[in-house]
Scaffold this motif. Structure first.
Motif, PDB file in Angstrom:
ATOM      1  N   MET A  54      -8.600 -36.083   8.847  1.00 29.47           N
ATOM      2  CA  MET A  54      -7.829 -34.900   8.468  1.00 29.47           C
ATOM      3  C   MET A  54      -6.469 -35.305   7.918  1.00 29.47           C
ATOM      4  O   MET A  54      -5.986 -34.778   6.947  1.00 29.47           O
ATOM      5  N   CYS A  55      -5.842 -36.281   8.564  1.00 29.51           N
ATOM      6  CA  CYS A  55      -4.510 -36.742   8.157  1.00 29.51           C
ATOM      7  C   CYS A  55      -4.541 -38.262   8.184  1.00 29.51           C
ATOM      8  O   CYS A  55      -5.249 -38.853   9.003  1.00 29.51           O
ATOM      9  N   ALA A  57      -2.419 -39.975   9.385  1.00 29.94           N
ATOM     10  CA  ALA A  57      -1.868 -40.353  10.689  1.00 29.94           C
ATOM     11  C   ALA A  57      -2.963 -40.468  11.753  1.00 29.94           C
ATOM     12  O   ALA A  57      -2.729 -40.958  12.841  1.00 29.94           O
ATOM     13  N   ALA A  83       6.700 -36.496   1.835  1.00 28.26           N
ATOM     14  CA  ALA A  83       7.138 -35.094   1.736  1.00 28.26           C
ATOM     15  C   ALA A  83       6.016 -34.134   1.355  1.00 28.26           C
ATOM     16  O   ALA A  83       6.188 -32.926   1.397  1.00 28.26           O
ATOM     17  N   ASP A  84       4.834 -34.650   0.996  1.00 34.42           N
ATOM     18  CA  ASP A  84       3.726 -33.768   0.621  1.00 34.42           C
ATOM     19  C   ASP A  84       2.742 -33.537   1.759  1.00 34.42           C
ATOM     20  O   ASP A  84       1.774 -32.823   1.575  1.00 34.42           O
ATOM     21  N   HIS A  86       0.310 -32.460   4.442  1.00 36.62           N
ATOM     22  CA  HIS A  86      -0.168 -31.156   4.869  1.00 36.62           C
ATOM     23  C   HIS A  86       0.252 -30.874   6.313  1.00 36.62           C
ATOM     24  O   HIS A  86       0.415 -29.730   6.710  1.00 36.62           O
ATOM     25  N   TYR A  87       0.406 -31.934   7.082  1.00 33.77           N
ATOM     26  CA  TYR A  87       0.804 -31.786   8.486  1.00 33.77           C
ATOM     27  C   TYR A  87       2.278 -32.182   8.659  1.00 33.77           C
ATOM     28  O   TYR A  87       2.647 -32.806   9.643  1.00 33.77           O
ATOM     29  N   ILE A  88       3.076 -31.831   7.682  1.00 29.95           N
ATOM     30  CA  ILE A  88       4.528 -32.001   7.676  1.00 29.95           C
ATOM     31  C   ILE A  88       4.976 -33.460   7.531  1.00 29.95           C
ATOM     32  O   ILE A  88       5.517 -33.826   6.512  1.00 29.95           O
ATOM     33  N   GLY A  89       4.717 -34.278   8.562  1.00 32.00           N
ATOM     34  CA  GLY A  89       5.258 -35.642   8.468  1.00 32.00           C
ATOM     35  C   GLY A  89       4.297 -36.723   8.915  1.00 32.00           C
ATOM     36  O   GLY A  89       4.708 -37.822   9.280  1.00 32.00           O
ATOM     37  N   GLY A  90       2.997 -36.429   8.905  1.00 34.65           N
ATOM     38  CA  GLY A  90       2.009 -37.408   9.367  1.00 34.65           C
ATOM     39  C   GLY A  90       2.066 -38.702   8.583  1.00 34.65           C
ATOM     40  O   GLY A  90       1.960 -39.797   9.147  1.00 34.65           O
TER      41      GLY A  90
ATOM     42  N   ASP B  55       6.940 -31.590  -4.868  1.00 35.49           N
ATOM     43  CA  ASP B  55       5.577 -31.480  -4.356  1.00 35.49           C
ATOM     44  C   ASP B  55       4.616 -31.405  -5.524  1.00 35.49           C
ATOM     45  O   ASP B  55       4.913 -30.787  -6.545  1.00 35.49           O
ATOM     46  N   GLU B 940       4.035 -32.658  15.248  1.00 39.14           N
ATOM     47  CA  GLU B 940       4.902 -31.874  14.367  1.00 39.14           C
ATOM     48  C   GLU B 940       4.906 -30.399  14.754  1.00 39.14           C
ATOM     49  O   GLU B 940       5.711 -29.626  14.271  1.00 39.14           O
ATOM     50  N   TYR B 941       3.941 -29.995  15.573  1.00 41.66           N
ATOM     51  CA  TYR B 941       3.776 -28.560  15.847  1.00 41.66           C
ATOM     52  C   TYR B 941       4.199 -28.181  17.259  1.00 41.66           C
ATOM     53  O   TYR B 941       3.945 -27.067  17.701  1.00 41.66           O
ATOM     54  N   CYS B 968      -4.346 -32.501  13.361  1.00 41.83           N
ATOM     55  CA  CYS B 968      -4.116 -33.587  12.398  1.00 41.83           C
ATOM     56  C   CYS B 968      -4.548 -34.922  12.974  1.00 41.83           C
ATOM     57  O   CYS B 968      -4.931 -35.826  12.247  1.00 41.83           O
TER      58      CYS B 968
END
Lengths: 155, 1002
Positions: A54-55, A57, A83-84, A86-90, B55, B940-941, B968
């Motif tokens: 999924m990520c 990370a 910065a892209d 999907h899970y913010i900072g993975g 982006d 992150e969540y 994730c």
């Protein structure tokens, strides 16, 4: 470089060895980029197998070590651009982990260049093609994974 | 029973229309999403990157397009236009004309074989004519719906596509049809068109090859564009060294009839300049502009980085008179005036930053729909009701109402969902589909029995990969009890076959080897669910996009690879487990923090749809800054609007106001928050933070020491009470903005100053007014104010970036010295009134509130949204939203639209009785976890908490909040003890798929 030329050079030099590369792709950017390469019919060597997470990370360093221990000649980890994610900072975590893992591999006498991290976005079909093509070429230059030979000897 | 129709029609499938459709559909309404073209996506789908985060546009947009395409309550009607709307709000009948695609949308699988064989090439609109497409085509590779269509003007009727199509989807004689659809409300999002640069003859667009428009340049920058992302000159394919961007082409230009500012061109030009430099080494961008309008969140930083880090040359206040081409080299000479001097300079390529104009058919659309357009030809709206058209029940969002950027369009899209929902709220959940499924077959403890379905995809896979060999191979794999091949595994008859085979063979796992799970996994998951299998007992092998299509000339190797991919999928499939998604009960109330314009608007929107709201205000009264705006604006005093809102709140049965109160603690999660105030604890399903901003109180320019020095708010108060008698007025812009301490632009000060300047001139035409500024940032239709002020004789003096006017007190006189850019000398002014255009500051309470709610703040002290472009009113923490000046400085209409947007997003939660958690989430093995806490900061969540193990006082452990986990897997990879698992991507499953990659030849 197209696939056919890669193979011709290989045969000319008398190497019929073809590397096997495990490519981890994150679901949102790089897996989509790989799909786009397909949709755009961008041709590339067949030497890689994509495993989706999924990520990026989620790519546990142990997955990479497992792949090497099973005989992967190279491991490619692809994620979203900084910065892209999907899970913010993975992807930042991935970047740190892969950097550490490369150091670790080197300390153990294993060529760290067999492990590569790249960012491929969902619109970068050509970059996926380029990354695969380049990495296959690099790994061909490095040669077969020495662990694979060990395995053969063991048996 | 209600006479309202629980459905809405969204007209226009750009990002705004898609967001409105998703928000409506997620709130219990049926949505018809009507798009004029063959696929949704709009302009955003053409963009390479988005500012200010760079982006990738398609990366962030595609998931929304796919979500809209798949949503069971959104019906896409493409290639269709609205003919007529009859009826009344709540009960409309819309007549549509659906133009034929000449392709059966049900049968087309989007494989694209037809386009490969089609002999007719024509210019590709998606790539602005810089690439070719076929006469049968799909707009872009990621298009939703992925259905090909025949360009009737280009098709020669040769019949090749008809022969090639294995799915028998080509229907040449398919007729256009008229549709009548009953809906309760209509949302218009038809977007905009680019200005036709040919009308600016002096720039040579259309005759000079190396002069391109900004949207063409966007395609040039794109990896899927004509040069695969390299910036090359169209004339000779050479890399341009100097590229000039000319701003305001078709904007702020009376000669072409567009007096308004297009709002977005400054920022997109900076973005294109940055990306061009990144993509192509040695390229130097130059931007020629009048004022740079970097008014949005982090835009000013972006502009500064463009200059300082990326070396982009900015010619401020430069007007380009003409472009001339050297016929031999195709280089371009720009003639322009800069700082009062005429100059000329050569460039290799010129990009025209074309403005936004209303859609070409806006007039006709307005007539057919009975709505008014404004003097610029955009949809007419009012400041206090920015989302409504002139016809009740028909709403508008996005660039059709005014030129605007993506986040504003998206926030508005949610906002219209709130407005439309208010009309048809009584009919909620009456027209939505709830699928029913058979009871799940228990597979725990059973030996895996895997069925493998290998797709030919017409000849897309079968033409390269020997599918029968793959099927034979699959049969030899352990646990595989059934394997077959299909022409199209995704076709509806194949779904029935899969269900039959599951029953016949008692399959408890299914593997499909075909295309990509990104588009097709949900379809097959639904199929096995209909056969009683848990959806997570499904696995896919991507043997098309990532095999047959990229190894077309190597059938043997591709076949071997396809076998490997199937073996890997089967290996993982063997270990798959059914996953339970749990259901969380949802509390239907909302808490809104802040009783200013944003908070009051959001609270009323939610109350209007029948939900209860707690409105928490720190002070003793509602209204916020509106009370300080007594001058008429948009036909009404903002203060009167405030009184109207307060009255409605008092009358509302659904709103409880908590004055002189504040939030002391927040616990819980989406659907089930507990918000503790000073005196009471509130239960709520959602929270909206609308804590507002503050006016900067200056310490400079003798403010507070000399009665002649005042802020714009103070001046407005005097003007309203007719107590202002200054005869020589000087206004200084950017006091407390765009300086070393506070780098950002406060967005609203330019227009506020000009509004007051106009009022001064209206009250006393002989009064001298000087506005001292760096840029005048009256974006959008506010440009009309700037123009009007100029006509009334207000003087505008520009001083350079990095300087400020100096004030001295000589005796009792105030003396201002300002370096004038145009005159290139210092100008001395002796005002009897000095008005400071002070910036906006974030509410200092935000820091504490952010901590309580576990949300983030931006570096400037405002709240940080989940995604700057596409989730502008959401926090990254699910169930919490933001609106108004707490997000960023903005005008009244923008605050209202955004507050409605936050309300709509909040209602997507509290309109549900239960929320379903994600299936693929993290899980903790309690026996192994020692509570070290490494996973906690990785999340992150904020979905992980470390707690005391109740059964063991010596032990701590991690607990996952299933309502917050997004799956994730970052925590899983971080866990040093192997206690953390990601369902669906468990370690043993991942090892199985890795190991299976190597057992080739078996």
């Amino acid at each position: 470089m197209s696939t056919t030329t890669v193979q011709k050079t290989a045969t000319k030099e008398g190497e019929d060895w073809q590397p096997l590369i495990i490519t981890f792709c994150c679901n949102w950017c790089s897996y989509a980029g790989a799909d786009l390469a397909g949709v755009s019919r961008l041709q590339m060597p067949t030497n890689f197998r994509v495993i989706r997470t999924m990520c990026s990370a989620r790519v546990d360093p142990e997955f990479v070590l497992r792949a090497f221990s099973k005989g992967a000649d190279g491991v490619l980890v692809l994620g979203c651009h900084p910065a892209d994610c999907h899970y913010i900072g993975g992807n930042y975590r991935t970047r740190r982990r892969i950097a550490l893992l490369r150091m670790l591999l080197e300390q153990y006498g294993f060529d760290p260049d067999r492990l590569k991290l790249e960012w491929v976005s969902a619109s970068e079909g050509p970059k996926f093609q380029q990354t695969i093509t380049d990495f296959v070429k690099e790994i061909k230059e490095i040669g077969p994974n020495p662990l694979k030979e060990d395995q053969v000897e063991e048996h | 029973m209600t006479n309202k129709v629980g459905a809405v029609m969204v007209v226009g499938g750009g990002i705004s229309g898609v967001q409105a459709a998703l928000d409506m559909a997620d709130s219990g309404f049926k949505v018809y999403l009507v798009e004029k073209k063959a696929s949704i996506g709009g302009t955003m789908a053409q963009l390479d990157k988005t500012f200010p985060t760079n982006d990738c546009s398609m990366c962030i947009m595609a998931p929304k397009l796919v979500a809209a395409g798949r949503h069971q309550n959104i019906e896409l009607i493409t290639n269709a236009e609205v003919e007529m709307i009859q009826g009344v709000p709540g009960d409309f009948m819309v007549t549509l004309k659906k133009n034929t695609l000449r392709v059966d949308e049900e049968k087309c699988t989007g494989c694209g074989e037809c386009a490969i064989k089609c002999p007719i090439e024509t210019s590709d609109e998606y790539n602005e004519g810089m690439k070719k497409r076929k006469a049968i085509y799909v707009m872009y590779p990621q298009a939703v719906p992925l259905v090909f269509c025949i360009d009737k003007n280009k098709c020669i009727g040769c019949g090749i596509c008809h022969e090639e199509c294995k799915a028998k989807a080509i229907v040449y004689d398919k007729k256009s049809e008229a549709l009548e659809i009953p809906v309760g409300a209509v949302i218009l999002c038809p977007g905009f068109e680019e200005f036709d640069a040919r009308l600016k003859k002096e720039y040579g667009y259309g005759s000079y090859k190396n002069v391109v428009t900004s949207i063409e340049f966007e395609r040039i920058l794109s990896a899927t564009g004509p040069f695969f992302g390299m910036v090359l000159r169209p004339s000779d394919g050479e890399v341009p060294k100097k590229v000039a961007f000319i701003q305001c082409v078709g904007s702020r230009d009376e000669k072409v009839g567009n007096t308004y500012c297009s709002s977005v061109c400054c920022m997109y030009a900076i973005k294109e300049a940055i990306i061009a430099g990144e993509h192509t080494e040695g390229l130097k961008p130059y931007i020629f502009f009048m004022d740079i309008r970097a008014v949005g969140k982090e835009f000013e930083d972006y502009r500064e980085r463009a200059e300082k880090e990326y070396g982009i040359t900015m010619y401020r206040g430069a007007r380009v008179a003409s472009v001339e081409e050297d016929p031999l080299t195709k280089n371009l000479t720009l003639r322009y005036s800069y700082e009062g001097e005429s100059r000329s300079e050569d460039f290799d390529m010129v990009v025209l930053s074309v403005g936004l104009k209303p859609p070409e058919d806006a007039d006709k659309l307005a007539k057919r729909l009975g709505i008014k357009l404004n003097k610029h030809g955009f949809c007419d709206t009012s400041i206090y009701d920015p989302l409504s058209t002139s016809r009740p029940g028909i709403f508008v969002s996005g660039a059709f109402a005014a030129p605007k950027d993506i986040p504003t369009s998206v926030a508005e899209a949610s906002g219209v969902a709130s407005k439309a929902g208010a009309i048809i709220a009584p009919a909620r959940n009456t027209l939505v589909v709830k699928q029913s499924f058979p009871e799940e077959i228990a597979v725990e403890g059973q030996e895996p029995r895997i069925g493998v379905f290998v797709c030919h995809c017409g000849i897309n896979i079968g033409g390269t990969v020997k599918v029968p060999k793959v099927v034979e191979y699959a049969k030899t794999l352990p646990s595989v009890v059934y394997a077959e091949e299909n022409l199209y595994t995704c076709s509806s008859d194949a779904q029935e076959r899969i269900k039959e085979k599951i029953k016949e063979n008692n399959l408890n796992r299914v593997v499909v080897a075909s295309c990509t799970p990104r588009t097709h996994e949900p379809l097959f998951q639904n199929t096995i669910k209909e056969a009683g299998l848990n959806t997570f007992l499904f696995e896919m092998a991507n043997i098309r996009d990532q095999c047959s299509w990229i190894h077309m000339h190597e059938p043997e190797k591709a076949t071997e690879k396809a076998k490997d991919l199937v073996r890997m999928a089967v290996a993982k499939s063997r270990l798959l487990e059914p996953l339970k998604t749990s259901r969380l009960e949802v509390n239907h109330a909302a808490v809104v923090i802040g009783g200013g314009l944003a908070g009051m608007t959001a609270a009323l929107d939610i109350a209007d749809q029948g939900f209860s709201v707690h409105l928490v205000e720190k002070t003793g009264h509602l209204g916020g800054y509106l009370a300080k705006l007594p001058l008429v604006e948009g036909g009404m005093k903002p203060k009167d609007h405030m009184d109207h809102l307060i009255k409605r709140i008092r009358e509302s049965k659904n709103i409880t106001v908590h004055l002189n109160n504040e939030v002391k603690d927040v616990t819980g999660f989406i659907g089930n928050f507990k918000v503790k105030l000073k005196d009471v604890e509130l239960d709520a399903g959602t929270i909206i933070a609308a804590t507002g901003g503050l006016e900067y109180k200056p310490t400079e320019y003798l403010y507070g020491q000399d009665p002649r020095v005042m802020t714009q708010l103070e001046l407005e108060d005097k003007l309203a009470h007719k107590t202002f008698h200054g005869k020589n007025v000087v206004m200084i812009q950017c006091v407390g903005s765009r300086n070393e301490q506070v780098k950002y632009c406060s967005r609203i000060c330019c227009a506020h100053a000009i509004k007051n300047a106009i009022e001064i001139k209206k009250q006393s035409p002989t009064t001298n007014v000087y506005v001292l500024h760096k840029d005048i940032r009256t974006y959008g239709f506010r440009e009309d104010l700037y123009r009007e002020a100029g006509q009334l004789g207000v003087n505008f003096l520009r001083f350079p970036e990095g300087t400020m006017p100096k004030l001295e007190k000589k005796g009792d006189n105030l003396e201002i010295v300002v370096p004038d850019v145009m005159l290139r000398e210092d100008v001395l002014l002796k005002p009897d009134a000095l008005v400071l255009s002070t910036g906006v500051r974030p509410n200092p309470d935000n820091v504490e509130i952010a901590k309580l709610m576990k949300v983030c703040g931006s570096k400037d002290g405002y709240f940080l949204e989940a995604h700057m472009k596409l989730r502008p009113v959401d926090f990254a923490t699910e169930g919490i939203f933001l609106a108004g000046l707490a997000h960023w400085p903005k005008f009244i209409d923008e605050v209202i639209a955004q507050a409605s947007g936050a309300a709509a997003r909040a209602m997507t939660i509290i309109s549900k009785d239960q929320l379903e958690t994600e299936g693929i989430i993290a899980a903790v093995n309690d026996d192994v976890c020692n509570g070290c806490g490494i996973c906690d900061p990785v999340c992150e969540y904020k979905a992980i908490v470390i707690v005391q193990d109740p059964s063991n006082p010596d032990k701590r452990k991690a607990v996952i909040n299933e309502g917050l986990c997004k799956g994730c897997g970052a925590c899983v990879a971080a866990c040093p003890s192997g206690a953390m698992e990601q369902k669906g991507f468990k370690n043993d499953q991942m090892y199985a798929i890795i190991d299976a990659a190597f057992t080739g030849g078996k």
